[in-house]
Design a protein around this motif. Structure first.
Motif, PDB file in Angstrom:
ATOM      1  N   THR A 190       0.885  -1.074  -0.070  1.00 52.28           N
ATOM      2  CA  THR A 190       0.011   0.133  -0.015  1.00 52.28           C
ATOM      3  C   THR A 190       0.925   1.172  -0.065  1.00 52.28           C
ATOM      4  N   ASP A 191       1.939   1.354   0.658  1.00 48.79           N
ATOM      5  CA  ASP A 191       2.786   2.216   0.790  1.00 48.79           C
ATOM      6  C   ASP A 191       3.464   2.801  -0.596  1.00 48.79           C
ATOM      7  N   GLN A 192       3.818   1.890  -1.189  1.00 48.43           N
ATOM      8  CA  GLN A 192       4.668   1.927  -2.583  1.00 48.43           C
ATOM      9  C   GLN A 192       3.614   2.323  -3.402  1.00 48.43           C
ATOM     10  N   LEU A 193       2.293   1.653  -3.583  1.00 47.74           N
ATOM     11  CA  LEU A 193       1.483   2.324  -4.578  1.00 47.74           C
ATOM     12  C   LEU A 193       0.684   3.924  -4.171  1.00 47.74           C
ATOM     13  N   ARG A 194       0.762   4.128  -2.891  1.00 48.66           N
ATOM     14  CA  ARG A 194       0.329   5.332  -2.533  1.00 48.66           C
ATOM     15  C   ARG A 194       1.465   6.246  -3.031  1.00 48.66           C
ATOM     16  N   ASP A 195       2.540   5.948  -2.783  1.00 50.59           N
ATOM     17  CA  ASP A 195       3.434   6.709  -3.148  1.00 50.59           C
ATOM     18  C   ASP A 195       3.813   7.206  -4.458  1.00 50.59           C
ATOM     19  N   GLY A 196       3.550   5.935  -5.435  1.00 49.64           N
ATOM     20  CA  GLY A 196       3.562   6.288  -6.952  1.00 49.64           C
ATOM     21  C   GLY A 196       2.365   7.164  -7.394  1.00 49.64           C
ATOM     22  N   VAL A 197       1.083   6.895  -6.866  1.00 46.84           N
ATOM     23  CA  VAL A 197       0.096   7.783  -7.055  1.00 46.84           C
ATOM     24  C   VAL A 197       0.424   9.159  -6.642  1.00 46.84           C
ATOM     25  N   GLN A 198       1.023   9.494  -5.707  1.00 52.33           N
ATOM     26  CA  GLN A 198       1.280  10.889  -4.988  1.00 52.33           C
ATOM     27  C   GLN A 198       2.131  11.477  -6.210  1.00 52.33           C
ATOM     28  N   ARG A 199       3.130  10.679  -6.629  1.00 57.19           N
ATOM     29  CA  ARG A 199       4.267  11.263  -7.638  1.00 57.19           C
ATOM     30  C   ARG A 199       3.518  11.658  -8.881  1.00 57.19           C
ATOM     31  N   VAL A 200       2.486  10.951  -9.145  1.00 57.66           N
ATOM     32  CA  VAL A 200       1.796  11.130 -10.753  1.00 57.66           C
ATOM     33  C   VAL A 200       1.018  12.426 -10.325  1.00 57.66           C
ATOM     34  N   VAL A 201       0.381  12.590  -9.238  1.00 59.55           N
ATOM     35  CA  VAL A 201      -0.434  13.726  -9.012  1.00 59.55           C
ATOM     36  C   VAL A 201       0.257  14.930  -9.089  1.00 59.55           C
ATOM     37  N   LYS A 202       1.577  14.839  -8.523  1.00 59.91           N
ATOM     38  CA  LYS A 202       2.446  15.926  -8.255  1.00 59.91           C
ATOM     39  C   LYS A 202       2.838  16.376  -9.927  1.00 59.91           C
ATOM     40  N   ILE A 203       3.025  15.282 -10.679  1.00 59.06           N
ATOM     41  CA  ILE A 203       3.405  15.686 -12.064  1.00 59.06           C
ATOM     42  C   ILE A 203       2.254  16.669 -12.738  1.00 59.06           C
ATOM     43  N   LEU A 204       0.888  15.996 -12.408  1.00 62.02           N
ATOM     44  CA  LEU A 204      -0.369  16.755 -13.127  1.00 62.02           C
ATOM     45  C   LEU A 204      -0.662  17.885 -12.728  1.00 62.02           C
ATOM     46  N   LYS A 205       0.133  18.428 -11.429  1.00 62.62           N
ATOM     47  CA  LYS A 205      -0.459  19.637 -10.882  1.00 62.62           C
ATOM     48  C   LYS A 205       0.822  20.377 -11.064  1.00 62.62           C
ATOM     49  N   ASP A 206       2.021  19.907 -11.837  1.00 62.08           N
ATOM     50  CA  ASP A 206       3.080  20.872 -11.925  1.00 62.08           C
ATOM     51  C   ASP A 206       2.803  21.698 -13.258  1.00 62.08           C
ATOM     52  N   PRO A 207       2.890  23.154 -12.687  1.00 65.46           N
ATOM     53  CA  PRO A 207       2.577  24.382 -13.879  1.00 65.46           C
ATOM     54  C   PRO A 207       3.406  24.427 -14.899  1.00 65.46           C
ATOM     55  N   GLU A 208       4.543  23.661 -14.782  1.00 58.54           N
ATOM     56  CA  GLU A 208       5.659  23.793 -15.971  1.00 58.54           C
ATOM     57  C   GLU A 208       5.098  22.662 -17.073  1.00 58.54           C
ATOM     58  N   LEU A 209       4.224  21.815 -16.544  1.00 60.57           N
ATOM     59  CA  LEU A 209       3.910  20.695 -17.580  1.00 60.57           C
ATOM     60  C   LEU A 209       2.610  20.745 -18.074  1.00 60.57           C
ATOM     61  N   MET A 210       2.001  21.732 -17.530  1.00 58.39           N
ATOM     62  CA  MET A 210       0.494  21.806 -18.069  1.00 58.39           C
ATOM     63  C   MET A 210       0.287  22.534 -19.344  1.00 58.39           C
TER      64      MET A 210
END
Length: 217
Positions: free
Chosen positions: A33-53
């Protein structure tokens, strides 16, 4: 009925919404669960990155998401299992090609659309048995309804990875396996590969078309 390289919509949607989460929370659990959650949070960070929108950054954004997805998902294991008994009949070169085609199918069809969905996921618990685990989650959708998702994971190397997911007992892997098996038996393995390559061509044509970099649906 015309065959398409798709499976049940709700199961496929699970791949997309996994990476389109607005919030991720839940009780503490084990390493899967910890590793799955960590991966999801990393993707969320990418999607919210202003430089990648924006559309101009679509390719760069997708590449970043795919990189994390390669850590979360064991696409090679999933591809192998989707072929079932037909995998053993394949040469090493054929296996390598199939894994590549299958991975690109999943990435281009589903992961390219991650920023189109917003949901809230609650991690319920995980059940670990040796190097196998099931992470149980609940997805709260925008219309107020809920969806139960089970992520089947294994520990082949240095981390836990997802090789299958299911909604209400409907497995993504089993859905693909049923469809691929039908194509191989009614046509041939070469026919299946030809269809996968045809999908690649459709993606390439869409990316080069008027949409300018947008991938096909």
């Amino acid at each position: 009925m015309k065959d398409r390289m798709v499976v049940r919509h709700t199961v496929l949607l699970a791949l997309i919404v996994l990476f389109g989460l607005a919030w991720v929370h839940g009780a503490s659990a084990g390493p899967p669960t910890d590793q799955l959650r960590d991966g999801v949070q990393r993707v969320v960070k990418i999607l919210k990155d202003p430089e990648l929108m924006g559309d101009a950054k679509a390719a760069e954004r997708s590449a970043a998401v795919n990189k994390v997805a390669d850590e979360i998902f064991d696409f090679g294991e999933t591809a192998k299992r989707t072929l079932g008994p037909h995998w053993a009949q394949r040469t090493p070169a054929e296996r390598e090609e199939f894994v590549r085609l299958f991975t690109e199918l999943v990435q281009r069809t589903y992961l390219s659309k991650v920023n189109q969905y917003n949901s809230e996921m609650t991690f319920q618990a995980d059940v670990v048995d040796g190097n196998q685990a099931v992470v149980r989650t609940t997805l709260l959708l925008g219309n107020g309804s809920q969806m139960s998702l089970d992520y089947r994971m294994h520990h082949p190397r240095d981390r836990w990875q997802v090789y299958d997911l299911s909604i209400d007992g409907i497995s993504l892997l089993a859905s693909y396996r049923s469809q691929f098996n039908k194509i191989v038996r009614t046509d041939s393995y070469e026919g299946l590969v030809a269809r996968l390559k045809s999908r690649q061509g459709e993606f390439a044509a869409a990316a080069a078309g008027p949409a300018g970099g947008k991938l096909a649906r």
